[in-house]
Scaffold this motif. Structure first.
Motif, PDB file in Angstrom:
ATOM      1  N   VAL A 131      -4.968   2.352  -2.674  1.00 55.89           N
ATOM      2  CA  VAL A 131      -6.003   1.477  -1.917  1.00 55.89           C
ATOM      3  C   VAL A 131      -6.194   1.944  -0.535  1.00 55.89           C
ATOM      4  O   VAL A 131      -7.210   1.702  -0.042  1.00 55.89           O
ATOM      5  CB  VAL A 131      -5.410   0.232  -2.261  1.00 55.89           C
ATOM      6  N   CYS A 134      -8.364   5.255  -0.365  1.00 52.34           N
ATOM      7  CA  CYS A 134      -9.581   5.127  -0.757  1.00 52.34           C
ATOM      8  C   CYS A 134     -10.465   3.894  -0.037  1.00 52.34           C
ATOM      9  O   CYS A 134     -11.492   4.072   0.587  1.00 52.34           O
ATOM     10  CB  CYS A 134      -9.839   4.660  -2.376  1.00 52.34           C
ATOM     11  N   ASP A 135      -9.839   2.692   0.133  1.00 49.76           N
ATOM     12  CA  ASP A 135     -10.564   1.512   0.521  1.00 49.76           C
ATOM     13  C   ASP A 135     -10.473   1.239   1.891  1.00 49.76           C
ATOM     14  O   ASP A 135     -11.396   0.637   2.780  1.00 49.76           O
ATOM     15  CB  ASP A 135      -9.934   0.296  -0.166  1.00 49.76           C
ATOM     16  N   LEU A 159      -5.837   2.450  -8.299  1.00 54.82           N
ATOM     17  CA  LEU A 159      -6.797   1.672  -7.319  1.00 54.82           C
ATOM     18  C   LEU A 159      -7.117   0.416  -7.775  1.00 54.82           C
ATOM     19  O   LEU A 159      -6.920  -0.553  -7.318  1.00 54.82           O
ATOM     20  CB  LEU A 159      -8.101   2.647  -7.179  1.00 54.82           C
ATOM     21  N   HIS A 160      -7.279   0.312  -9.297  1.00 57.96           N
ATOM     22  CA  HIS A 160      -7.656  -0.967  -9.570  1.00 57.96           C
ATOM     23  C   HIS A 160      -6.383  -1.830  -9.722  1.00 57.96           C
ATOM     24  O   HIS A 160      -6.739  -3.186  -9.607  1.00 57.96           O
ATOM     25  CB  HIS A 160      -8.293  -0.731 -11.020  1.00 57.96           C
ATOM     26  N   ARG A 163      -5.634  -3.115  -6.276  1.00 56.05           N
ATOM     27  CA  ARG A 163      -6.418  -4.034  -5.836  1.00 56.05           C
ATOM     28  C   ARG A 163      -5.897  -5.366  -6.136  1.00 56.05           C
ATOM     29  O   ARG A 163      -6.127  -6.253  -5.778  1.00 56.05           O
ATOM     30  CB  ARG A 163      -7.958  -4.004  -6.034  1.00 56.05           C
ATOM     31  N   ASN A 164      -5.677  -5.430  -7.616  1.00 58.46           N
ATOM     32  CA  ASN A 164      -5.329  -6.698  -8.159  1.00 58.46           C
ATOM     33  C   ASN A 164      -4.063  -7.165  -7.507  1.00 58.46           C
ATOM     34  O   ASN A 164      -3.821  -8.277  -7.452  1.00 58.46           O
ATOM     35  CB  ASN A 164      -5.123  -6.305  -9.827  1.00 58.46           C
ATOM     36  N   LEU A 166      -2.989  -6.502  -4.808  1.00 58.36           N
ATOM     37  CA  LEU A 166      -3.434  -7.038  -3.255  1.00 58.36           C
ATOM     38  C   LEU A 166      -3.766  -8.383  -3.510  1.00 58.36           C
ATOM     39  O   LEU A 166      -3.588  -9.370  -2.674  1.00 58.36           O
ATOM     40  CB  LEU A 166      -4.483  -5.935  -2.940  1.00 58.36           C
TER      41      LEU A 166
END
Lengths: 184, 86
Positions: A131, A134-135, A159-160, A163-164, A166
């Motif tokens: 994360v 990338c983010d 990543l997915h 994010r969840n 997070l």
């Protein structure tokens, strides 16, 4: 996405190492901080990374210096951790499992960016790095895959999932402070 | 299937496409489908907009490293290595 053998055939103008350091130093430092969670260790890690990168620079082709240097940094970090082998790491079990209550909808109320970035530190390293790179740092998924030495599909899933996780952390951090019924 | 309510998780088959649409990696038909679906599904539409806001907040919130640390690192021993090369 093209495999590396095709992706990197275009001749690359190789920048000066000093210029790369100037550009990439903040990224390296933030990445080191995310790995070590400690200011002085991060500085030491980046210092060693720059030294190793300077030594390897003559054999580097100049393509994607950011992911190349992050890879050196991460390998150095892993080597140090292996030696120390006593660092407490955030385990997936310690992180709240993403629930479906409220989902992303439960967050916002004018999220302060720093809260989001701080919440990142509570994620397990694999997810935190995917994360963050990338983010926060804006690397492409392929660059992150190169830097972390994993397939791009693994980066996508980390990543997915990251994010969840997070989101779950933010709900826990901000949920209580959020005014009821304030969802736009 | 699409939802008229906005509370609750997005449609499970849409989640990956919504992530890709939110961070700009979605392309072509997958992107079109994600945006088309999100425009009609309350949960996916809200999920996409919240995820975009969160990603935007993260990009803008990069902490600036401490200036002293940057100065020390710029003057670090890697310079000796570069001088030795020349």
């Amino acid at each position: 996405m093209l495999p590396n053998v095709f992706r990197r055939q275009t001749p690359v103008h190789k920048p000066r190492f000093e210029d790369v350091v100037e550009t990439e130093l903040p990224v390296l430092y933030r990445t080191a901080k995310r790995l070590t969670m400690n200011d002085s260790e991060a500085e030491d890690l980046v210092g060693q990374t720059l030294y190793l990168a300077a030594r390897a620079w003559p054999t580097f082709d100049g393509a994607y210096p950011r992911s190349w240097m992050i890879k050196i940094l991460r390998n150095e970090h892993l080597g140090r951790r292996k030696k120390a082998d006593n660092r407490p790491e955030v385990a997936l079990d310690d992180v709240a499992e993403p629930s479906h209550d409220g989902y992303w909808q439960a967050i916002d109320w004018g999220i302060v960016g720093q809260e989001v970035v701080r919440a990142l530190d509570f994620l397990p390293e694999d997810y935190r790095m995917a994360v963050a790179l990338c983010d926060v740092e804006g690397l492409t998924r392929q660059e992150v895959a190169d830097a972390l030495g994993v397939p791009e599909g693994t980066v996508n899933s980390r990543l997915h999932r990251g994010r969840n996780l997070l989101r779950a952390r933010l709900v826990a951090l901000l949920g209580d402070a959020a005014p009821q019924g304030a969802h736009p | 299937m699409s939802h008229h309510d906005i509370e609750g998780p997005p449609c499970s088959h849409m989640e990956h496409m919504l992530h890709d649409a939110a961070d700009g990696t979605g392309r072509g038909l997958r992107l079109w489908y994600a945006l088309h679906h999100a425009a009609r599904c309350g949960r996916c539409g809200r999920f996409l907009s919240r995820l975009r806001e969160t990603l935007s907040a993260m990009r803008q919130a990069k902490p600036e490293p401490e200036a002293d640390a940057m100065a020390r690192l710029k003057a670090g021993r890697w310079r000796d290595e570069m001088s030795a090369e020349e």
